[in-house]
Scaffold this motif. Structure first.
Motif, PDB file in Angstrom:
ATOM      1  N   TRP A  38      -5.298   5.493   9.787  1.00  0.00           N
ATOM      2  CA  TRP A  38      -5.460   4.928  11.124  1.00  0.00           C
ATOM      3  C   TRP A  38      -6.720   5.452  11.800  1.00  0.00           C
ATOM      4  CZ3 TRP A  38      -2.195   1.248  12.894  1.00  0.00           C
ATOM      5  CH2 TRP A  38      -0.915   1.162  12.332  1.00  0.00           C
ATOM      6  N   ILE A  97      -1.539   4.438   4.919  1.00  0.00           N
ATOM      7  CA  ILE A  97      -2.389   3.843   5.958  1.00  0.00           C
ATOM      8  C   ILE A  97      -3.243   4.937   6.578  1.00  0.00           C
ATOM      9  CG2 ILE A  97      -2.455   2.794   8.258  1.00  0.00           C
ATOM     10  CD1 ILE A  97      -0.186   1.020   7.494  1.00  0.00           C
ATOM     11  N   LEU A 110      -4.722   1.325   2.968  1.00  0.00           N
ATOM     12  CA  LEU A 110      -5.129   0.366   4.007  1.00  0.00           C
ATOM     13  C   LEU A 110      -5.664   1.152   5.193  1.00  0.00           C
ATOM     14  CD1 LEU A 110      -5.103  -2.573   5.206  1.00  0.00           C
ATOM     15  CD2 LEU A 110      -2.807  -2.033   6.089  1.00  0.00           C
ATOM     16  N   GLN A 151       0.827   8.301   6.143  1.00  0.00           N
ATOM     17  CA  GLN A 151      -0.113   7.919   7.198  1.00  0.00           C
ATOM     18  C   GLN A 151      -1.012   9.095   7.565  1.00  0.00           C
ATOM     19  OE1 GLN A 151       1.830   4.994  10.151  1.00  0.00           O
ATOM     20  NE2 GLN A 151       3.500   6.390   9.679  1.00  0.00           N
ATOM     21  N   PHE A 190       1.793  -4.629   4.937  1.00  0.00           N
ATOM     22  CA  PHE A 190       1.442  -3.286   4.458  1.00  0.00           C
ATOM     23  C   PHE A 190       2.476  -2.868   3.440  1.00  0.00           C
ATOM     24  CE2 PHE A 190       3.488  -2.958   8.676  1.00  0.00           C
ATOM     25  CZ  PHE A 190       4.657  -2.298   8.334  1.00  0.00           C
ATOM     26  N   TYR A 223       0.852  -1.194   0.000  1.00  0.00           N
ATOM     27  CA  TYR A 223       0.000   0.000   0.000  1.00  0.00           C
ATOM     28  C   TYR A 223       0.886   1.241   0.000  1.00  0.00           C
ATOM     29  CZ  TYR A 223      -3.372  -3.505   1.448  1.00  0.00           C
ATOM     30  OH  TYR A 223      -4.159  -4.619   1.506  1.00  0.00           O
TER      31      TYR A 223
END
Ligand SMILES: [Mg+2]
Length: 216
Positions: free
Chosen positions: A11, A9, A164, A107, A216, A6
């Motif tokens: 979160w 991410i 993800l 992220q 990941f 990916y």
């Protein structure tokens, strides 16, 4: 290290990066105690907590004739906010964020927590620099997490298949499905491992296991 699957991410915050399970139980117990209702421990919390939260409040035994869901929510949030800095990060939060970044992924945080309070608590734990975007619910516009997630995915400029989402509840899985992104679940938060596993999504016992699996 294998090439990252990916590129980003997303979160969840509460229960995923922040270990606020016991804080949530403690705050709810103060509401229950004020009304002489049965208290929660972790097993009872895991048996009763679910979305929509309104039904969870009903299962706790609150009498809607005396306390509206809105009043109870305000009381819970006030209690939670008063004690929020008493929660701590999960053991491997910082090292996992560092490892994900080292693997070349961006992220962000997508949370149902209020935007300004979210920024403040992420800064309190010195995590701000790990994230490209920190997105919480905006009271004024009353967005849903899915609507905010759509905006975030658009801002990232990535295909959903490159993203993800990592969360601790089945609600996170629903959000991921609505967004068309992949999902991994960490069973260290507000939903018990057995319920998460029954969903068929990949489930990790904790962030250390998520980091070690390198999926990941
Ligand atoms: Mg959560």
């Amino acid at each position: 290290m294998a090439r990252a699957r990916y590129r980003h991410i997303i979160w969840d915050w509460n229960g995923t990066l922040l270990d606020d399970l016991d804080l949530s139980i403690e705050v709810m117990n103060s509401l229950l105690a004020r009304r002489d209702l049965p208290r929660l421990d972790r097993p009872r919390y895991h048996a009763l907590f679910d979305f929509p939260v309104r039904r969870y409040y009903e299962r706790l035994g609150f009498d809607p004739a005396h306390d509206s869901f809105e009043q109870l929510s305000v009381e819970f949030i006030a209690g939670y906010d008063a004690q929020r800095l008493g929660a701590s990060l999960h053991h491997h939060t910082t090292s996992t964020l560092v490892a994900v970044r080292a693997a070349g992924l961006g992220q962000s945080i997508l949370s149902a927590y209020r935007h300004e309070t979210l920024h403040e608590i992420v800064a309190h734990f010195r995590l701000t620099a790990h994230f490209d975007h920190i997105v919480g619910l905006d009271n004024i516009h009353a967005h849903s997490k899915v609507a905010l997630g759509r905006e975030l995915v658009a801002r990232l400029g990535l295909a959903p298949a490159e993203i993800l989402l990592v969360g601790d509840t089945l609600h996170d899985l629903e959000v991921a499905r609505d967004l068309g992104v992949a999902c991994a679940l960490v069973a260290a938060g507000h939903h018990p491992a057995a319920r998460l596993r029954a969903s068929g999504a990949p489930v990790y016992d904790d962030l250390a296991a998520f980091g070690a699996a390198q999926e990941f």
